[in-house]
Design a protein around this motif. Structure first.
Motif, PDB file in Angstrom:
ATOM      1  N   GLU A 228       0.840  -1.191   0.000  1.00  0.00           N
ATOM      2  CA  GLU A 228       0.000   0.000   0.000  1.00  0.00           C
ATOM      3  C   GLU A 228       0.875   1.242   0.000  1.00  0.00           C
ATOM      4  O   GLU A 228       2.023   1.211   0.432  1.00  0.00           O
ATOM      5  CB  GLU A 228      -0.911   0.017   1.225  1.00  0.00           C
ATOM      6  CG  GLU A 228      -1.926  -1.112   1.293  1.00  0.00           C
ATOM      7  CD  GLU A 228      -2.797  -0.987   2.526  1.00  0.00           C
ATOM      8  OE1 GLU A 228      -3.572  -0.008   2.611  1.00  0.00           O
ATOM      9  OE2 GLU A 228      -2.690  -1.858   3.407  1.00  0.00           O
ATOM     10  N   LYS A 229       0.318   2.331  -0.454  1.00  0.00           N
ATOM     11  CA  LYS A 229       1.038   3.613  -0.484  1.00  0.00           C
ATOM     12  C   LYS A 229       0.239   4.666   0.267  1.00  0.00           C
ATOM     13  O   LYS A 229      -1.000   4.649   0.264  1.00  0.00           O
ATOM     14  CB  LYS A 229       1.252   4.089  -1.927  1.00  0.00           C
ATOM     15  CG  LYS A 229       1.889   3.089  -2.865  1.00  0.00           C
ATOM     16  CD  LYS A 229       3.326   2.840  -2.547  1.00  0.00           C
ATOM     17  CE  LYS A 229       4.031   2.066  -3.666  1.00  0.00           C
ATOM     18  NZ  LYS A 229       3.421   0.771  -3.989  1.00  0.00           N
ATOM     19  N   ALA A 230       0.965   5.558   0.911  1.00  0.00           N
ATOM     20  CA  ALA A 230       0.319   6.692   1.557  1.00  0.00           C
ATOM     21  C   ALA A 230      -0.171   7.667   0.486  1.00  0.00           C
ATOM     22  O   ALA A 230       0.334   7.688  -0.637  1.00  0.00           O
ATOM     23  CB  ALA A 230       1.297   7.383   2.503  1.00  0.00           C
ATOM     24  N   SER A 231      -1.129   8.483   0.831  1.00  0.00           N
ATOM     25  CA  SER A 231      -1.650   9.461  -0.119  1.00  0.00           C
ATOM     26  C   SER A 231      -0.734  10.678  -0.152  1.00  0.00           C
ATOM     27  O   SER A 231       0.010  10.952   0.797  1.00  0.00           O
ATOM     28  CB  SER A 231      -3.059   9.888   0.275  1.00  0.00           C
ATOM     29  OG  SER A 231      -3.041  10.612   1.492  1.00  0.00           O
ATOM     30  N   ALA A 232      -0.803  11.422  -1.262  1.00  0.00           N
ATOM     31  CA  ALA A 232      -0.033  12.650  -1.369  1.00  0.00           C
ATOM     32  C   ALA A 232      -0.430  13.642  -0.281  1.00  0.00           C
ATOM     33  O   ALA A 232       0.405  14.400   0.221  1.00  0.00           O
ATOM     34  CB  ALA A 232      -0.231  13.265  -2.751  1.00  0.00           C
ATOM     35  N   HIS A 233      -1.715  13.617   0.081  1.00  0.00           N
ATOM     36  CA  HIS A 233      -2.188  14.501   1.156  1.00  0.00           C
ATOM     37  C   HIS A 233      -1.466  14.214   2.457  1.00  0.00           C
ATOM     38  O   HIS A 233      -1.029  15.128   3.167  1.00  0.00           O
ATOM     39  CB  HIS A 233      -3.700  14.333   1.329  1.00  0.00           C
ATOM     40  CG  HIS A 233      -4.265  15.175   2.431  1.00  0.00           C
ATOM     41  ND1 HIS A 233      -4.333  14.736   3.761  1.00  0.00           N
ATOM     42  CD2 HIS A 233      -4.782  16.442   2.440  1.00  0.00           C
ATOM     43  CE1 HIS A 233      -4.863  15.688   4.501  1.00  0.00           C
ATOM     44  NE2 HIS A 233      -5.150  16.729   3.729  1.00  0.00           N
ATOM     45  N   ASP A 234      -1.302  12.931   2.787  1.00  0.00           N
ATOM     46  CA  ASP A 234      -0.615  12.560   4.035  1.00  0.00           C
ATOM     47  C   ASP A 234       0.858  12.960   4.005  1.00  0.00           C
ATOM     48  O   ASP A 234       1.402  13.434   5.008  1.00  0.00           O
ATOM     49  CB  ASP A 234      -0.722  11.053   4.271  1.00  0.00           C
ATOM     50  CG  ASP A 234      -2.144  10.624   4.598  1.00  0.00           C
ATOM     51  OD1 ASP A 234      -2.926  11.490   5.051  1.00  0.00           O
ATOM     52  OD2 ASP A 234      -2.473   9.443   4.387  1.00  0.00           O
ATOM     53  N   THR A 237       1.138  17.178   3.657  1.00  0.00           N
ATOM     54  CA  THR A 237       0.396  18.102   4.541  1.00  0.00           C
ATOM     55  C   THR A 237       0.410  17.713   6.007  1.00  0.00           C
ATOM     56  O   THR A 237       0.007  18.513   6.852  1.00  0.00           O
ATOM     57  CB  THR A 237      -1.074  18.222   4.082  1.00  0.00           C
ATOM     58  OG1 THR A 237      -1.736  16.959   4.252  1.00  0.00           O
ATOM     59  CG2 THR A 237      -1.169  18.674   2.642  1.00  0.00           C
ATOM     60  N   GLN A 238       0.855  16.504   6.350  1.00  0.00           N
ATOM     61  CA  GLN A 238       0.819  16.044   7.735  1.00  0.00           C
ATOM     62  C   GLN A 238       2.093  16.434   8.480  1.00  0.00           C
ATOM     63  O   GLN A 238       3.169  15.907   8.215  1.00  0.00           O
ATOM     64  CB  GLN A 238       0.628  14.527   7.791  1.00  0.00           C
ATOM     65  CG  GLN A 238      -0.688  14.056   7.195  1.00  0.00           C
ATOM     66  CD  GLN A 238      -1.885  14.609   7.938  1.00  0.00           C
ATOM     67  OE1 GLN A 238      -1.948  14.572   9.172  1.00  0.00           O
ATOM     68  NE2 GLN A 238      -2.845  15.146   7.198  1.00  0.00           N
ATOM     69  N   PHE A 307       6.192   7.656   1.148  1.00  0.00           N
ATOM     70  CA  PHE A 307       5.002   7.123   0.492  1.00  0.00           C
ATOM     71  C   PHE A 307       4.735   5.667   0.862  1.00  0.00           C
ATOM     72  O   PHE A 307       3.585   5.215   0.764  1.00  0.00           O
ATOM     73  CB  PHE A 307       5.121   7.271  -1.027  1.00  0.00           C
ATOM     74  CG  PHE A 307       4.569   8.572  -1.548  1.00  0.00           C
ATOM     75  CD1 PHE A 307       3.201   8.779  -1.648  1.00  0.00           C
ATOM     76  CD2 PHE A 307       5.429   9.599  -1.924  1.00  0.00           C
ATOM     77  CE1 PHE A 307       2.688   9.976  -2.122  1.00  0.00           C
ATOM     78  CE2 PHE A 307       4.915  10.799  -2.398  1.00  0.00           C
ATOM     79  CZ  PHE A 307       3.542  10.992  -2.496  1.00  0.00           C
ATOM     80  N   LEU A 310       3.048   3.845   6.017  1.00  0.00           N
ATOM     81  CA  LEU A 310       1.640   4.127   6.294  1.00  0.00           C
ATOM     82  C   LEU A 310       1.425   4.608   7.719  1.00  0.00           C
ATOM     83  O   LEU A 310       0.495   5.367   7.994  1.00  0.00           O
ATOM     84  CB  LEU A 310       0.798   2.866   6.038  1.00  0.00           C
ATOM     85  CG  LEU A 310       0.826   2.328   4.594  1.00  0.00           C
ATOM     86  CD1 LEU A 310      -0.038   1.080   4.476  1.00  0.00           C
ATOM     87  CD2 LEU A 310       0.348   3.385   3.613  1.00  0.00           C
TER      88      LEU A 310
END
Length: 549
Positions: A228-234, A237-238, A307, A310
């Motif tokens: 799985e990959k993290a979102s660009a938002h995470d 922006t986190q 990315f 998670l």
């Protein structure tokens, strides 16, 4: 695959040797261009110029080990800044570091000498404080490079401990385990720098190859195998304030130090400059190109790891994360294979060990140069060269002994040991600031002239002459100003602890160590060194004719 690559490596070796054998003479003196410039600095050319462009780029790339260091020091940026802070902080550090080393590259083009910062300070400082300020700068540089060598050896040793922990969960690490492996890393670096010292350029060419290939050997399976990959938002922006600081902005700046450590030390090229052919051109371009190249692939590795991560907290709280290396757990989670993770980690370990080789070479050269100018106790002994290879063997051995002794501190307290290696940032950045402030003053007051304005390549009265590498006009001033401002920011935050509340074990003792080095240098200068240290000594009063190096 190895057989297929061998002709390319052989061709690279041949090209480097051809460049090293080339001798260019001018002015009718018989001296080659490098030795004439060194003679105008008052120094005898006694070291052999073994490094061409590719070899010195390999040396600097493996000294910085930026993408590897970004993984090794992942915890710092994640704790203070989080994923978004790590991304934007890395970019900020990359631009600031490029400004610093572009400015220093200009000075290296003017005066490519192993003394580096302290020699330049002696050239630019006011006569009233020239010797004293040069002496303090010399001690800051030596302390910084000894700390880099100790820190690099320690990170390599403790990474091996973490790999054992990953493969054997029941293993209980002890301080002395890391110390013994740290000493083994230093012994390995000593072996290469002494018995294999004459082949160091070839070794660095191989390490440059591994540095590039290793990047893709980790990046591709890491991204391809992660379920799985993290979102660009995470990722973008986190933010995270794991140090519990009063504001996210303060946490962001404290988290910069990990990226700084992974990207600084490009002045290694400067301290090797008396062993580089066409140093006034190659040294500055190697500094700038290495910062650009290493910065780019380091940023790519950071994005890839973020990315595929998670859950940041899970990585930080894993067994290897607790030991300070969450990237190992990230590798294992992404590949779901200990064998695959071990291969990827082994690449990082090999390159970290290569960094220790380059760090020892650099530290020994600055020790040798400072002793040559009578700035160290026992300078007559430390400056001796091995006749067959023209390697400063005793300064290499001295550097290794000091580093091993520093490792004894870790047996009693890891906090005290970390205080010593924290000198790496504060010591070197202190020297950068001094040089760049002086250079900014000289360029703004017109004291650095074009080479076309003078027949003398280096001096005209109290004016310096620009070398072949020069950022002209207002753009050069802007880069210089940014370098000074960035250096002050990093120097200031290098003294901050990583989290609150601050206790004795979690305190950053860098300010104590830096202050101790400066106070010792001042004391030794007043009591003894002012009688022997008069700035860089003039070994050659005029350029001899009819002599070819």
């Amino acid at each position: 695959m190895a057989a297929a690559l061998k002709p390319d490596l052989d061709h690279a070796f041949a090209m480097e040797e051809k460049a090293m054998d080339a001798s260019v003479t001018f002015d009718g003196t018989g001296l080659d261009r490098d030795d004439q410039l060194l003679a105008r600095l008052g120094k005898k050319p006694v070291l052999r110029r073994r490094f061409g462009f590719l070899a010195i780029v390999g040396f600097t790339c493996t000294m910085l080990v930026t993408w590897e260091g970004s993984l090794i020091l992942f915890t710092t940026g994640l704790t203070n800044g989080g994923s978004a802070g790590l991304v934007y902080g890395y970019l900020f550090v990359w631009v600031g570091t490029l400004c610093i080393f572009t400015t220093m590259a200009e000075m290296a083009s003017i005066a490519p000498t192993a003394g580096g910062q302290y020699h330049w300070v002696a050239m630019m400082a006011p006569a009233s404080c020239r010797n004293f300020l040069s002496y303090i700068t010399g001690w800051l540089v030596i302390a910084g490079w000894e700390a880099i060598l100790a820190g690099g050896g320690y990170l390599t040793g403790t990474m091996i401990v973490a790999v054992i922990q990953l493969n054997h969960p029941s293993y209980v690490p002890q301080l002395w385990h890391g110390t013994l492996l740290f000493w083994a890393t230093i012994a390995y670096a000593l072996f290469v720098n002494t018995l294999l010292g004459s082949t160091l350029p070839k070794i660095e060419l191989v390490m440059l190859f591994l540095h590039v290939v290793g990047f893709f050997a980790i990046l591709i399976p890491l991204v391809a195998c992660a379920p799985e990959k993290a979102s660009a938002h995470d990722v973008f922006t986190q933010f995270l304030n794991g140090g519990a600081w009063p504001s996210q902005g303060l946490s962001f700046f404290i988290g910069l130090i990990g990226s700084v450590f992974a990207m600084f030390g490009c002045d290694a090229t400067v301290h090797m400059s008396e062993e580089v052919n066409n140093a006034a051109v190659i040294v500055p371009w190697a500094m700038v190109s290495t910062t650009l190249f290493n910065g780019a692939i380091g940023f790519g590795m950071i994005l890839a790891v973020l990315f595929v991560t998670l859950n940041v907290d899970t990585a930080l709280e894993s067994p290897t994360g607790v030991l300070g290396y969450p990237f190992m757990d990230i590798f294992y989670t992404a590949t779901n294979s200990k064998a695959g993770a071990n291969v990827m980690i082994a690449i990082v370990l090999v390159m970290s060990g290569a960094g220790s080789i380059a760090a020892m070479a650099t530290a020994s050269r600055i020790v040798w140069a400072f002793a040559r100018d009578r700035g160290l106790p026992g300078w007559r002994t430390v400056t001796k060269l091995r006749s067959k290879t023209a390697i400063p063997m005793l300064s290499v051995i001295f550097t290794a002994i000091v580093t091993v002794l520093i490792g004894l501190i870790n047996l009693g307290s890891s906090t005290a040991f970390n205080a010593v290696i924290s000198l790496s940032v504060s010591g070197l950045y202190g020297s950068y600031i001094i040089v760049e402030v002086l250079m900014l003053y000289h360029r703004c007051t017109g004291r650095i002239r074009s080479a076309h304005d003078s027949a003398n390549r280096l001096y005209e009265g109290d004016h310096l002459i620009w070398g072949p590498f020069h950022v002209p006009g207002i753009f050069g001033i802007a880069v210089n100003v940014c370098a000074v401002m960035f250096g002050i920011i990093i120097f200031f935050f290098s003294f901050w602890p990583v989290a609150t509340p601050v206790s004795a074990p979690k305190m950053n003792y860098s300010i104590l160590m830096t202050g101790s080095v400066v106070l010792f240098a001042v004391f030794y200068y007043v009591v003894w060194a002012r009688k022997t240290f008069k700035g860089p000594i003039v070994e050659i009063s005029s350029i001899p004719t009819g002599v070819k190096s």
